[in-house]
Design an enzyme around this catalytic site. Structure first.
Site, PDB file in Angstrom:
ATOM      1  N   CYS A  38     -16.852  -6.596  -1.132  1.00 12.66           N
ATOM      2  CA  CYS A  38     -15.835  -5.552  -1.164  1.00 12.66           C
ATOM      3  C   CYS A  38     -15.316  -5.400   0.248  1.00 12.66           C
ATOM      4  O   CYS A  38     -15.983  -5.761   1.212  1.00 12.66           O
ATOM      5  CB  CYS A  38     -16.371  -4.255  -1.728  1.00 12.66           C
ATOM      6  SG  CYS A  38     -17.152  -3.185  -0.545  1.00 12.66           S
ATOM      7  N   THR A  89      13.759   4.994  10.547  1.00 10.08           N
ATOM      8  CA  THR A  89      14.707   3.909  10.808  1.00 10.08           C
ATOM      9  C   THR A  89      14.213   2.621  10.145  1.00 10.08           C
ATOM     10  O   THR A  89      13.041   2.267  10.257  1.00 10.08           O
ATOM     11  CB  THR A  89      14.860   3.697  12.333  1.00 10.08           C
ATOM     12  OG1 THR A  89      15.324   4.922  12.883  1.00 10.08           O
ATOM     13  CG2 THR A  89      15.853   2.582  12.641  1.00 10.08           C
ATOM     14  N   THR A 135       0.824  -1.205   0.000  1.00 10.41           N
ATOM     15  CA  THR A 135       0.000   0.000   0.000  1.00 10.41           C
ATOM     16  C   THR A 135       0.861   1.259   0.000  1.00 10.41           C
ATOM     17  O   THR A 135       0.651   2.174  -0.809  1.00 10.41           O
ATOM     18  CB  THR A 135      -0.939  -0.010   1.237  1.00 10.41           C
ATOM     19  OG1 THR A 135      -1.762  -1.181   1.166  1.00 10.41           O
ATOM     20  CG2 THR A 135      -1.815   1.234   1.272  1.00 10.41           C
ATOM     21  N   HIS A 149       4.407  -9.932   2.724  1.00  9.14           N
ATOM     22  CA  HIS A 149       3.511 -10.986   3.242  1.00  9.14           C
ATOM     23  C   HIS A 149       2.758 -11.733   2.154  1.00  9.14           C
ATOM     24  O   HIS A 149       2.064 -12.708   2.443  1.00  9.14           O
ATOM     25  CB  HIS A 149       2.559 -10.420   4.298  1.00  9.14           C
ATOM     26  CG  HIS A 149       1.448  -9.559   3.794  1.00  9.14           C
ATOM     27  ND1 HIS A 149       0.166 -10.035   3.654  1.00  9.14           N
ATOM     28  CD2 HIS A 149       1.410  -8.267   3.412  1.00  9.14           C
ATOM     29  CE1 HIS A 149      -0.610  -9.060   3.213  1.00  9.14           C
ATOM     30  NE2 HIS A 149       0.110  -7.977   3.057  1.00  9.14           N
ATOM     31  N   SER A 188       5.262  -6.619  -1.906  1.00 11.29           N
ATOM     32  CA  SER A 188       4.938  -6.730  -0.484  1.00 11.29           C
ATOM     33  C   SER A 188       5.439  -8.055   0.079  1.00 11.29           C
ATOM     34  O   SER A 188       5.298  -9.102  -0.559  1.00 11.29           O
ATOM     35  CB  SER A 188       3.420  -6.636  -0.312  1.00 11.29           C
ATOM     36  OG  SER A 188       3.066  -6.900   1.030  1.00 11.29           O
TER      37      SER A 188
HETATM   38  C1  LIG Z   1      -2.109  -7.198  -0.867  1.00 12.05           C
HETATM   39  C2  LIG Z   1      -2.038  -6.264  -2.002  1.00 12.05           C
HETATM   40  C3  LIG Z   1      -1.653  -4.925  -1.817  1.00 12.05           C
HETATM   41  C4  LIG Z   1      -1.386  -4.348  -0.455  1.00 12.05           C
HETATM   42  O1  LIG Z   1      -0.181  -4.783   0.098  1.00 12.05           O
HETATM   43  P1  LIG Z   1       0.056  -4.585   1.669  1.00 12.05           P
HETATM   44  O2  LIG Z   1       1.462  -5.005   1.896  1.00 12.05           O
HETATM   45  O3  LIG Z   1      -0.939  -5.475   2.348  1.00 12.05           O
HETATM   46  O4  LIG Z   1      -0.164  -3.142   1.958  1.00 12.05           O
HETATM   47  C5  LIG Z   1      -1.583  -4.118  -2.918  1.00 12.05           C
HETATM   48  N1  LIG Z   1      -1.852  -4.581  -4.143  1.00 12.05           N
HETATM   49  C6  LIG Z   1      -2.209  -5.852  -4.383  1.00 12.05           C
HETATM   50  C7  LIG Z   1      -2.483  -6.306  -5.772  1.00 12.05           C
HETATM   51  C8  LIG Z   1      -2.327  -6.739  -3.310  1.00 12.05           C
HETATM   52  O5  LIG Z   1      -2.709  -7.994  -3.532  1.00 12.05           O
END
Ligand SMILES: *Cc1c(COP(=O)(O)O)cnc(C)c1O
Length: 392
Positions: free
Chosen positions: A326, A238, A73, A202, A200
């Site tokens: 949603c 940091t 994000t 995770h 990202s």
């Molecule tokens: C999960 C996701 C995000 C957001 O990533 P975060 O690390 O959770 O903020 C943005 N774009 C897509 C396509 C995602 O699947």
């Protein structure tokens, strides 16, 4: 009852090797990379290694093209705002109707608070981008294009390399939200015209709250977060050193397993999909069947409510998600399926199965065993709501 996790596009389990790699950064290597002593130096070395691991995964030309952020994000927000700032005389953004809220909400915000026009390119019934509309929106007034690499709901992959080249022809910056694509599709960014890429941790078996933004050398980039000079002035604060090291390790493992995506994981996905379509009538796959993430299958089951299905599946120990709710929690249909013009009766029964290297055949077989009965149950006319019951 064993738990089956098929919601890997929402988040993934941290790989034990990632967890092990992070631990020292909390303990003896707890230093601040900006500090001029041994503690700082050790942390700095660990961060540099993580940058190289990410560089290898996405095929960046230089390790310093990677800036760590708090996640997908933030990377999306930072890239689009930096793009507007880098081109102060240009006042338009081109994006798609099926982006993640991280892009859509930011675009809506700048549209209402600044003198910025946003072009949201539509998709067809298969979720494919309308390239004619895209080309028409590209003018020398476009500052930044932000188009996702692969869709989180349907898995549909956009032709990113070509789209970026088209944007270059009008001198616009090209950003892509590749959060779902990184680690699932091989990438070689140095050979493309793509300027900025969000990813990202995770979503690729790394920790939550850490991500990165690839910024091609030469792109004029102003930091979203103001403060110190960390990350070469591209992200103040940091460094989240354990998170960064975890993301680096996750990237190394993703690269090691990348072939498994198009072989073992894809064949598990296909087995699940084919089995469900064979055993359940009035159901179809949403998204582009050819250009699709190997791990994702969103199936629209006509005349059921996905929320009810998720509850029943959860009772069976199976975790997946709906393609229809949603994230605001209302009953509204997903903006992605709406943009694809999927009929309401089908979109409201869309279920997303997203696999990862943690899944095996037993998981798929279990879903194939329980799902037909559950769909039948939800489709059967309810004895309570048939007009004769008391309506409780
Ligand atoms: C999960 C996701 C995000 C957001 O990533 P975060 O690390 O959770 O903020 C943005 N774009 C897509 C396509 C995602 O699947």
């Amino acid at each position: 009852m064993s738990q089956i996790y098929l919601d890997n596009n929402a988040t993934t389990r941290v790989d034990p090797e990632v967890f092990d790699a992070m631990r020292p950064l909390f303990m003896d290597q707890f230093g601040n990379p900006s500090s001029k002593h041994e503690f700082g130096a050790a942390a700095g070395v660990a961060v540099q290694k993580a940058r190289q691991q990410l560089q290898a995964l996405i095929g960046a030309a230089f390790e310093d093209e990677i800036a760590f952020t708090s996640g997908g994000t933030e990377s999306d927000n930072a890239a689009i705002l930096a793009g507007l700032e880098a081109m102060p005389r240009r006042t338009e953004i081109v994006t798609s109707m099926v982006e993640h809220p991280a892009v859509l909400a930011l675009c809506a915000h700048v549209e209402t608070t600044r003198d910025v026009k946003v072009h949201r390119i539509p998709v067809d019934r298969q979720g494919r981008l309308d390239v004619v509309a895209y080309k028409a929106a590209l003018t020398p007034n476009v500052a930044v294009v932000s188009i996702m690499w692969a869709n989180n709901e349907t898995g549909t992959i956009f032709p990113l390399v070509e789209l970026a080249e088209l944007a270059k022809e009008v001198g616009a910056l090209f950003h892509t939200d590749a959060v779902q694509a990184v680690g699932k599709l091989p990438m070689d960014l140095k050979s493309t015209a793509i300027d900025m890429v969000s990813l990202s941790g995770h979503k690729l078996h790394g920790p939550k709250g850490i991500g990165a933004l690839y910024i091609k050398r030469g792109v004029h980039f102003g930091s979203l977060i103001k403060g110190g000079h960390q990350e070469r002035n591209r992200r103040a604060g940091t460094e989240n050193t354990p998170g960064i090291v975890g993301l680096g390790k996750a990237a190394e493992l993703a690269l090691k397993f990348i072939d498994e995506q198009s072989t073992r994981i894809k064949s598990l996905r296909d087995r699940l999909e084919t089995g469900l379509l064979q055993s359940i009538p009035n159901a179809f796959v949403t998204g582009d069947l050819e250009q699709r993430l190997p791990n994702t299958s969103t199936i629209a089951f006509e005349n059921i409510e996905s929320d009810g299905m998720l509850l029943l599946l959860n009772r069976e120990g199976i975790a997946c998600s709906s393609g229809s709710a949603c994230s605001c929690g209302s009953q509204e249909l997903s903006h992605v399926l709406r943009a694809m013009n999927i009929p309401h009766t089908a979109a409201q029964g869309a279920i997303r199965f997203s696999l990862s290297r943690d899944n095996d055949e037993k998981d798929v077989d279990r879903v194939l065993e329980v799902m037909p009965g559950l769909v039948e149950m939800l489709r059967a006319p309810s004895p309570i709501f048939n007009g004769y019951g008391d309506g409780i």
